[in-house]
Scaffold this active site. Structure first.
Site, PDB file in Angstrom:
ATOM      1  CE  LYS A  74      -3.886   1.757   3.005  1.00 21.99           C
ATOM      2  NZ  LYS A  74      -4.499   1.444   4.161  1.00 21.99           N
TER       3      LYS A  74
ATOM      4  CB  SER B  31      -8.040   3.076   3.494  1.00 20.86           C
ATOM      5  OG  SER B  31      -7.132   2.541   4.132  1.00 20.86           O
TER       6      SER B  31
ATOM      7  CB  SER C  48      -8.005  -0.036   5.940  1.00 21.87           C
ATOM      8  OG  SER C  48      -8.680   1.463   5.894  1.00 21.87           O
TER       9      SER C  48
HETATM   10  N1  GLN Z   1     -12.812   3.152   6.737  1.00 22.34           N
HETATM   11  C1  GLN Z   1     -12.392   3.572   7.923  1.00 22.34           C
HETATM   12  C2  GLN Z   1     -12.135   4.869   8.128  1.00 22.34           C
HETATM   13  O1  GLN Z   1     -12.389   5.346   7.233  1.00 22.34           O
HETATM   14  C3  GLN Z   1     -11.130   2.536   8.137  1.00 22.34           C
HETATM   15  C4  GLN Z   1      -9.710   3.081   7.535  1.00 22.34           C
HETATM   16  C5  GLN Z   1      -8.643   2.507   7.769  1.00 22.34           C
HETATM   17  O2  GLN Z   1      -8.742   1.409   8.487  1.00 22.34           O
HETATM   18  N2  GLN Z   1      -7.578   2.950   7.389  1.00 22.34           N
HETATM   19  O3  GLN Z   1     -11.541   5.296   9.151  1.00 22.34           O
END
Ligand code: GLN
Length: 457
Positions: free
Chosen positions: A64, A139, A163
């Site tokens: 990532k 994400s 994420s």
């Molecule tokens: N969807 C969650 C958020 O928007 C998780 C994001 C993440 O784990 N980086 O915070």
């Protein structure tokens, strides 16, 4: 999908070239922000000459783009870091390289990992591997999609509130979010330091276990890392007691998602495990806790991007205040700004007690409720998300709707417990659905062994 073993013992150069060709053929998905082609080929040749050996010798992988890695910029999918070339590599990447693995590219994400669909990337969204009209999840959407498209056998991601698990579920691959502190966060762009975890996507549980085994462990550069406790276990004994979180199986949850979980549970019972419904009433409040605590930590972590010490400097500012303001305005996407504002608000004097401290107290109650369940149950099970992958644009303009998709993943993040998302079939229209298995702290090897024992492939 190919597994790690399919790559071992082959020409590393051939493995890398095949992965890069496949990545280019699949450019339309926009899963990768950059390729690290030149460095990957150099490393492949060193593997082929026998200069680099190890458990992953010649195996290509993707990280990532919030992991610092050599060979391409580390952008965190933001304008702020668009041209940032990392002076060092994340510990997780270093550990994989020491075992001979070869990073071929950097995956798309929601900018600074803020999001659940990869639509918040400053460079455009990643498309779902099974349906290009739908989101990849986020994400870590890019990492999930490169794994699902079989470009590489595994890809690293970060999971702060879901994420890794949510995009794994949306793309039909395995996704591991370990116990908080299992893997060093050193060299990964910080989001929320008290819930940030590093984990992996893979096409099989066994591959995920191998990767976790390599990247886990104490790191003097990250004071929150735990002494190495992770070690894959052979087989899981039947007779595990599993609790199904009933608040995650209500009418509001997509019926095909519920069916997939129900079918998985039937198979768990056939394999000799006990599954009982349990209640975790506090889950109704976990999104509220998460969206106070996480923005608070974000506002603090992102304060460093001022255009002077870190981040892109805006042109044409006349005063210092204007320089900060313009640089941050141009460097962050809307969702980053929203979280910085919420975070600064809940931390400000007068509101700190009312919001931030209350949320932390509630978090302690969540941990207590979970610990209570783990006195009776070895593991907990439920869906990963209330729906399969949603349509591109469907939730993008409504942050609350987008946050609601995180309801099932944030509890494990706030409690620091391990959770894995494993494929559990497809909807009638062909969209993947994942099942989430959670365990008590440091039971990562147990939940993975259970997931492995249930794999159908
Ligand atoms: N969807 C969650 C958020 O928007 C998780 C994001 C993440 O784990 N980086 O915070």
């Amino acid at each position: 999908m190919q597994t790690i073993t399919d790559y071992l013992g082959k020409s590393a150069r051939d493995n890398v070239i095949a992965a890069i060709v496949k990545a280019k053929e699949n450019e339309a998905y926009h899963a990768l922000l950059s390729l690290t082609e030149e460095r990957a080929l150099e490393r492949a040749d060193a593997v082929d000459r026998g200069e680099i050996t190890g458990r992953l010798a010649g195996v290509p992988f993707v990280v990532k783009d919030n992991f610092l890695a050599y060979g391409a910029p580390t952008t965190a999918a933001s304008i702020m870091l668009e041209h940032f070339n990392a002076p060092l590599q994340a510990t997780a990447v270093e550990k994989l390289e020491r075992e001979g693995a070869i990073c071929i590219g950097k995956a798309n994400l929601d900018a600074f990992a803020h999001g659940g669909s990869t639509e918040n990337s400053a460079f455009g969204p990643t498309l779902n591997s099974h349906d290009k009209t739908r989101v990849a999840g986020g994400s870590s959407g890019g990492s999930a999609v490169v794994t699902a498209l079989d470009i590489v056998p595994f890809a690293l991601g970060s999971d702060t509130g879901g994420s890794i698990r949510e995009p794994a579920s949306f793309n039909g691959v395995v996704g591991v979010k370990p116990t908080y502190g299992t893997v060093s966060r050193y060299g990964v762009v910080a989001m929320a330091s008290s819930t940030d975890t590093i984990g992996t996507f893979a096409s099989s549980v066994a591959d995920a276990e191998l990767v976790m085994d390599i990247i886990a462990g104490k790191d003097v550069k990250d004071m929150t890392t735990l002494p190495d406790f992770f070690s894959p276990i052979g087989t899981i004994e039947p007779g595990r007691k599993v609790g199904l979180i009933k608040e995650f199986m209500t009418e509001d949850v997509d019926s095909e998602v519920r069916l997939a979980v129900t079918n998985y549970i039937a198979r768990l019972r056939d394999a000799g495990h006990t599954v009982e419904e349990v209640s975790l009433p506090i889950v109704h409040h976990t999104l509220a806790m998460y969206y106070i605590i996480v923005p608070a930590e974000i506002s603090s972590n992102l304060a460093r991007y001022d255009g002077i010490r870190y981040g892109k400097r805006a042109e044409g500012a006349l005063t210092l205040a204007e320089l900060y303001g313009k640089s941050r305005d141009e460097g962050f996407v809307t969702e980053n700004k929203r979280r910085i504002m919420i975070g600064s608000y809940v931390l400000s004097s007068g509101f700190f007690d009312a919001y931030y401290q209350q949320a932390q107290k509630a978090r302690t109650l969540l941990i207590a409720e979970l610990n209570k369940l783990f006195e009776t149950y070895d593991m907990l099970i439920g869906p990963v998300a209330p729906t399969p992958a949603f349509l591109l644009g469907e939730n993008a303009s409504d942050p609350i709707k987008m946050y609601l998709a995180d309801i099932m993943t944030v509890p494990a993040s706030l409690a620091g417990i391990p959770a894995v998302s494993v494929p559990a079939g497809l909807t009638e229209s062909g969209l993947p659905i994942g099942v989430q298995i959670m365990g008590k702290r440091r039971s990562d090897a147990q939940i993975l062994a259970l997931a492995r024992s249930m794999e159908t492939k």
